[in-house]
Design a protein around this motif. Structure first.
Motif, PDB file in Angstrom:
ATOM      1  N   UNK A 166       0.826  -1.212   0.000  1.00 43.85           N
ATOM      2  CA  UNK A 166       0.000   0.000   0.000  1.00 43.85           C
ATOM      3  C   UNK A 166       0.857   1.258   0.000  1.00 43.85           C
ATOM      4  N   UNK A 167       2.077   1.138   0.561  1.00 41.85           N
ATOM      5  CA  UNK A 167       2.993   2.278   0.588  1.00 41.85           C
ATOM      6  C   UNK A 167       3.785   2.402  -0.712  1.00 41.85           C
ATOM      7  N   UNK A 168       3.606   1.449  -1.634  1.00 40.59           N
ATOM      8  CA  UNK A 168       4.246   1.550  -2.942  1.00 40.59           C
ATOM      9  C   UNK A 168       5.568   0.828  -3.084  1.00 40.59           C
ATOM     10  N   UNK A 169       5.960   0.023  -2.080  1.00 42.83           N
ATOM     11  CA  UNK A 169       7.239  -0.692  -2.160  1.00 42.83           C
ATOM     12  C   UNK A 169       6.962  -2.176  -2.429  1.00 42.83           C
ATOM     13  N   UNK A 170       6.857  -2.512  -3.709  1.00 45.45           N
ATOM     14  CA  UNK A 170       6.507  -3.879  -4.096  1.00 45.45           C
ATOM     15  C   UNK A 170       7.565  -4.890  -3.698  1.00 45.45           C
ATOM     16  N   UNK A 217      11.291  -1.471   7.537  1.00 44.34           N
ATOM     17  CA  UNK A 217      10.090  -0.818   7.011  1.00 44.34           C
ATOM     18  C   UNK A 217       9.898   0.570   7.595  1.00 44.34           C
ATOM     19  N   UNK A 218      10.227   0.722   8.871  1.00 43.84           N
ATOM     20  CA  UNK A 218      10.131   2.039   9.519  1.00 43.84           C
ATOM     21  C   UNK A 218      11.139   3.015   8.918  1.00 43.84           C
ATOM     22  N   UNK A 219      12.409   2.578   8.785  1.00 43.48           N
ATOM     23  CA  UNK A 219      13.435   3.483   8.256  1.00 43.48           C
ATOM     24  C   UNK A 219      13.189   3.835   6.790  1.00 43.48           C
ATOM     25  N   UNK A 220      12.480   2.969   6.073  1.00 44.58           N
ATOM     26  CA  UNK A 220      12.120   3.262   4.688  1.00 44.58           C
ATOM     27  C   UNK A 220      10.893   4.162   4.583  1.00 44.58           C
ATOM     28  N   UNK A 221      10.280   4.461   5.724  1.00 45.61           N
ATOM     29  CA  UNK A 221       9.099   5.311   5.725  1.00 45.61           C
ATOM     30  C   UNK A 221       7.823   4.608   5.306  1.00 45.61           C
ATOM     31  N   UNK A 222       7.814   3.270   5.384  1.00 44.24           N
ATOM     32  CA  UNK A 222       6.643   2.509   4.960  1.00 44.24           C
ATOM     33  C   UNK A 222       5.571   2.450   6.047  1.00 44.24           C
TER      34      UNK A 222
END
Length: 329
Positions: A166-170, A217-222
């Motif tokens: 949903x955050x766009x990181x397939x 996932x947190x550090x990637x801003x997801x």
């Protein structure tokens, strides 16, 4: 007709599921690896069960990851490999607690230092290290009833994958879906009555992945930093409160026991199957609420956290009343 996006999303998890299914079935039928979990006074099972299912799961995950273009940090992929090797040796020989904890700590420190450039700060890195070590061990503590840890793995990493998607990181989503798919295949053999256990070789690296992928996932801003905590809160709440109670009562918390809430539920007459099914309801509810709240404002997120704190507190109070005849050992 499956388009390119759907194909890239479905193929690696399908590989993970198929490989895990084949390997786990083979491990059950063949006597190549004679690693059995024999019943003891601390066990919830009454017969010897193979404890090599974690090898099938982790090999399924590893092979599926090889088909994904985006690679995980070396501190994660190699960290998982080291934990599988050491934990499988523990499954066979029974390694000293201190030696295992040192390996857990070394992997956690390596991951934290590698993540430091993104997390920005030694204080954060220290918190990450402690969190990773605790998640590694609590996942293992909670792997004591048929289908429970496998179900948490399926539900927890599916939530990670959907949130990342949903955050766009397939690519990161597929990494998590592969773990969930492997868990789904494993559950076919592990749901009550279990024909195989995942053993330390499965539970230990899965705990590491729950923590490390949650923080990545947190550090990637997801997702916000609290989302992994809420997604895996059914395990975190039970294990953390049980540990605190044992420490406060002066017990040797590192020794095996049957004082976890899920263990007492099984022993109270609810059984493995019903305990797992109730656990799944709790896991799905926590995961779905975390995914929903992640897209709301900070006040809603705080409210969801408070509500879940109240839910767990209420459940524990009720459990203490009705599980008094199974207080733990």
């Amino acid at each position: 007709m499956i388009d390119g996006l759907s194909f890239s999303l479905l193929t690696p998890p399908l590989i993970a599921f198929t490989v895990t299914l084949i390997l786990t079935g083979w491990l059950i039928k063949n006597n190549v690896l004679k690693v059995l979990d024999h019943p003891n006074p601390r066990s919830l099972h009454t017969r010897a069960v193979r404890r090599t299912g974690g090898l099938g799961m982790m090999l399924g995950v590893a092979i599926s990851w090889a088909s994904i273009p985006a690679a995980l940090p070396i501190s994660v992929s190699l960290g998982v490999a080291l934990l599988v090797l050491v934990s499988f040796a523990d499954d066979i020989f029974g390694l000293p607690v201190l030696g295992r904890l040192l390996m857990h700590g070394a992997v956690a420190i390596w991951f934290s230092v590698a993540l430091l450039s993104e997390a920005r700060g030694w204080m954060v890195a220290t918190i990450i290290t402690i969190s990773v070590v605790w998640m590694i061990n609590l996942y293992n503590f909670m792997d004591g009833s048929d289908g429970l840890a496998g179900g948490m793995t399926l539900i927890g990493f599916t939530c990670y994958g959907l949130t990342a998607l949903l955050a766009g990181n397939e690519s990161f989503a597929v990494i998590n879906f592969c773990i969930a798919a492997a868990a789904a295949a494993f559950l076919i053999f592990n749901f009550y009555p279990a024909r195989i256990f995942m053993g330390d070789a499965g539970a230990i690296p899965l705990g590491f992945l729950a923590a490390s992928l949650g923080m990545i996932g947190w550090t990637k801003g997801l997702w916000p930093p609290w989302l992994p905590v809420l997604v895996f809160s059914p395990f975190i709440a039970d294990a953390s409160v049980t540990l605190a109670k044992r420490c406060l009562s002066g017990e040797k918390f590192w020794q095996a026991h049957r004082a976890h809430y899920y263990q007492r539920m099984v022993r109270s007459g609810l059984g493995h199957r019903n305990t797992a099914l109730l656990g799944y309801i709790l896991m799905v509810s926590a995961g779905v609420s975390a995914m929903w709240a992640a897209h709301e404002d900070i006040a809603v997120q705080l409210g969801v956290g408070i509500v879940w704190g109240g839910i767990y507190l209420s459940m524990m109070i009720v459990s203490e009343r009705y599980l008094e005849r199974c207080p733990g050992d």
